[in-house]
Design an enzyme around this catalytic site. Structure first.
Site, PDB file in Angstrom:
ATOM      1  N   GLY A 173       0.810  -1.215   0.000  1.00 61.54           N
ATOM      2  CA  GLY A 173       0.000   0.000   0.000  1.00 61.54           C
ATOM      3  C   GLY A 173       0.839   1.259   0.000  1.00 61.54           C
ATOM      4  O   GLY A 173       2.024   1.234  -0.327  1.00 61.54           O
ATOM      5  N   ASP A 202      14.152  -2.887  -5.818  1.00 63.20           N
ATOM      6  CA  ASP A 202      14.513  -3.834  -4.768  1.00 63.20           C
ATOM      7  C   ASP A 202      15.175  -5.044  -5.428  1.00 63.20           C
ATOM      8  O   ASP A 202      14.594  -6.131  -5.514  1.00 63.20           O
ATOM      9  CB  ASP A 202      13.259  -4.244  -3.981  1.00 63.20           C
ATOM     10  CG  ASP A 202      12.593  -3.046  -3.322  1.00 63.20           C
ATOM     11  OD1 ASP A 202      13.299  -2.281  -2.648  1.00 63.20           O
ATOM     12  OD2 ASP A 202      11.376  -2.875  -3.502  1.00 63.20           O
ATOM     13  N   LEU A 233       0.526   3.662  -2.122  1.00 60.68           N
ATOM     14  CA  LEU A 233       0.946   3.540  -3.511  1.00 60.68           C
ATOM     15  C   LEU A 233       1.439   4.857  -4.088  1.00 60.68           C
ATOM     16  O   LEU A 233       0.891   5.917  -3.819  1.00 60.68           O
ATOM     17  CB  LEU A 233      -0.210   3.008  -4.363  1.00 60.68           C
ATOM     18  CG  LEU A 233      -0.791   1.668  -3.920  1.00 60.68           C
ATOM     19  CD1 LEU A 233      -1.908   1.244  -4.857  1.00 60.68           C
ATOM     20  CD2 LEU A 233       0.272   0.593  -3.833  1.00 60.68           C
ATOM     21  N   GLU A 254       3.870   6.408  -7.799  1.00 64.80           N
ATOM     22  CA  GLU A 254       4.012   6.213  -9.243  1.00 64.80           C
ATOM     23  C   GLU A 254       4.812   4.950  -9.578  1.00 64.80           C
ATOM     24  O   GLU A 254       4.583   4.313 -10.606  1.00 64.80           O
ATOM     25  CB  GLU A 254       4.651   7.446  -9.878  1.00 64.80           C
ATOM     26  CG  GLU A 254       4.746   7.411 -11.383  1.00 64.80           C
ATOM     27  CD  GLU A 254       3.407   7.136 -12.094  1.00 64.80           C
ATOM     28  OE1 GLU A 254       3.426   6.449 -13.131  1.00 64.80           O
ATOM     29  OE2 GLU A 254       2.345   7.603 -11.616  1.00 64.80           O
ATOM     30  N   GLY A 255       5.742   4.574  -8.724  1.00 59.76           N
ATOM     31  CA  GLY A 255       6.486   3.335  -8.950  1.00 59.76           C
ATOM     32  C   GLY A 255       5.564   2.125  -8.971  1.00 59.76           C
ATOM     33  O   GLY A 255       5.625   1.289  -9.876  1.00 59.76           O
ATOM     34  N   HIS A 256       4.696   2.031  -7.947  1.00 60.40           N
ATOM     35  CA  HIS A 256       3.718   0.940  -7.930  1.00 60.40           C
ATOM     36  C   HIS A 256       2.810   0.999  -9.158  1.00 60.40           C
ATOM     37  O   HIS A 256       2.521  -0.015  -9.790  1.00 60.40           O
ATOM     38  CB  HIS A 256       2.810   1.042  -6.694  1.00 60.40           C
ATOM     39  CG  HIS A 256       3.493   0.887  -5.389  1.00 60.40           C
ATOM     40  ND1 HIS A 256       3.639   1.926  -4.504  1.00 60.40           N
ATOM     41  CD2 HIS A 256       4.064  -0.199  -4.805  1.00 60.40           C
ATOM     42  CE1 HIS A 256       4.252   1.488  -3.425  1.00 60.40           C
ATOM     43  NE2 HIS A 256       4.531   0.214  -3.580  1.00 60.40           N
ATOM     44  N   GLN A 308      15.586  -8.457  -3.591  1.00 59.24           N
ATOM     45  CA  GLN A 308      14.261  -9.084  -3.459  1.00 59.24           C
ATOM     46  C   GLN A 308      13.808  -9.682  -4.787  1.00 59.24           C
ATOM     47  O   GLN A 308      13.310 -10.803  -4.832  1.00 59.24           O
ATOM     48  CB  GLN A 308      13.258  -8.037  -2.981  1.00 59.24           C
ATOM     49  CG  GLN A 308      11.829  -8.518  -2.925  1.00 59.24           C
ATOM     50  CD  GLN A 308      10.899  -7.434  -2.423  1.00 59.24           C
ATOM     51  OE1 GLN A 308      10.841  -7.171  -1.242  1.00 59.24           O
ATOM     52  NE2 GLN A 308      10.179  -6.803  -3.330  1.00 59.24           N
TER      53      GLN A 308
END
Length: 195
Positions: free
Chosen positions: A29, A148, A31, A33-35, A151
Site C-alpha cells: 500500500g 529492490d 501507492l 508512481e512506482g507501484h 528481493q
C-alpha cells in the site's frame, strides 16, 4: 473493480477464470508512481489484473516501523480504480497468518548478503508472504520493481526452485525528479534528507 477481503473469497473468484491471463502486483500500500507503473504493465499485459495491499508483519523486526508504516487504503483504491485494476485483495493479518504458523520459505545463499546481513528476518518474511499470495492468486505473471534488486532476484529464484508456474516481470525503477527512487517510506524524509 471488485474488492476481496478473504482468502476463501479470492479462491472462489479465481476458480471462475478458466482461460483468462491474470497479472498480479503485490504491494504494502501507500501507492506511488512506482507501484502504478507496475500496475499499468500488468493491465497492458494480462486479461485481468489483481493488486494486493497487505502490510506484512513478518518482514518487520521488533524495532522497525510496522506500526507507523504509511497507510492510505482509500487513496490506494482510487488510484487502482483509475489505473484499470480488476481486483484489489485486502486481506487481514489473521487471514494470511492463521496463527501457529510453523512453515516458512527460507533462502540460504543470496538472502544472507547485502540487506539480508543487517535484516536477517526480512527475506524470510518477504518470500513467505509472496509464496502465500502466489498460492492464493495463482497469477500467470507477477510484476516486481528492479528498485529492490535483491528481493527481485530472490523471488525469481523462488519461482524457479519451487516450480511456481508464474512468469516474473522485472520493471524499471521509477524515480522522483531529483533522482531518488520512489518509495512509500520516502514520506519519512524531510526535504533536506531527500536532497
Amino acid at each position: 473493480m471488485n474488492i476481496i477481503k478473504t482468502s476463501s473469497e479470492l479462491l472462489q473468484w479465481r476458480k471462475s477464470l478458466a482461460d483468462t491471463s491474470v497479472g498480479f502486483v503485490p504491494t504494502m500500500g501507500a501507492l506511488h508512481e512506482g507501484h502504478l507503473s507496475l500496475v499499468r504493465k500488468a493491465v497492458a499485459g494480462c486479461d485481468l489484473t489483481i493488486v494486493s495491499i497487505f502490510i506484512n508483519p513478518m518482514q518487520f523486526a521488533e524495532n522497525e516501523d510496522l506500526d507507523t508504516y504509511p497507510v492510505d487504503v482509500d487513496g490506494d483504491i482510487e488510484k487502482l480504480k483509475s489505473a484499470g485494476v480488476d481486483v484489489v485483495f485486502l486481506p487481514s493479518r489473521d487471514d494470511i497468518y492463521k496463527g501457529g504458523d510453523s512453515f516458512f520459505i527460507y533462502e540460504n545463499e543470496i538472502s544472507k548478503k547485502l540487506e539480508g546481513k543487517s535484516r536477517p528476518h526480512f527475506f524470510k518474511g518477504v518470500l513467505t508472504v509472496v509464496g502465500k499470495l502466489f498460492n492464493l492468486v495463482q497469477p500467470h505473471k507477477a510484476y516486481f520493481g528492479k528498485k529492490d534488486a535483491q528481493q527481485l532476484i530472490l523471488i525469481q529464484r523462488m519461482v524457479k526452485n519451487l516450480n511456481f508456474p508464474i512468469t516474473i516481470v522485472p520493471c524499471d525503477t521509477v524515480r522522483e525528479h531529483h533522482g531518488l527512487a520512489m518509495s512509500s517510506r520516502n514520506e519519512y524524509l524531510s526535504r533536506e534528507d531527500r536532497d
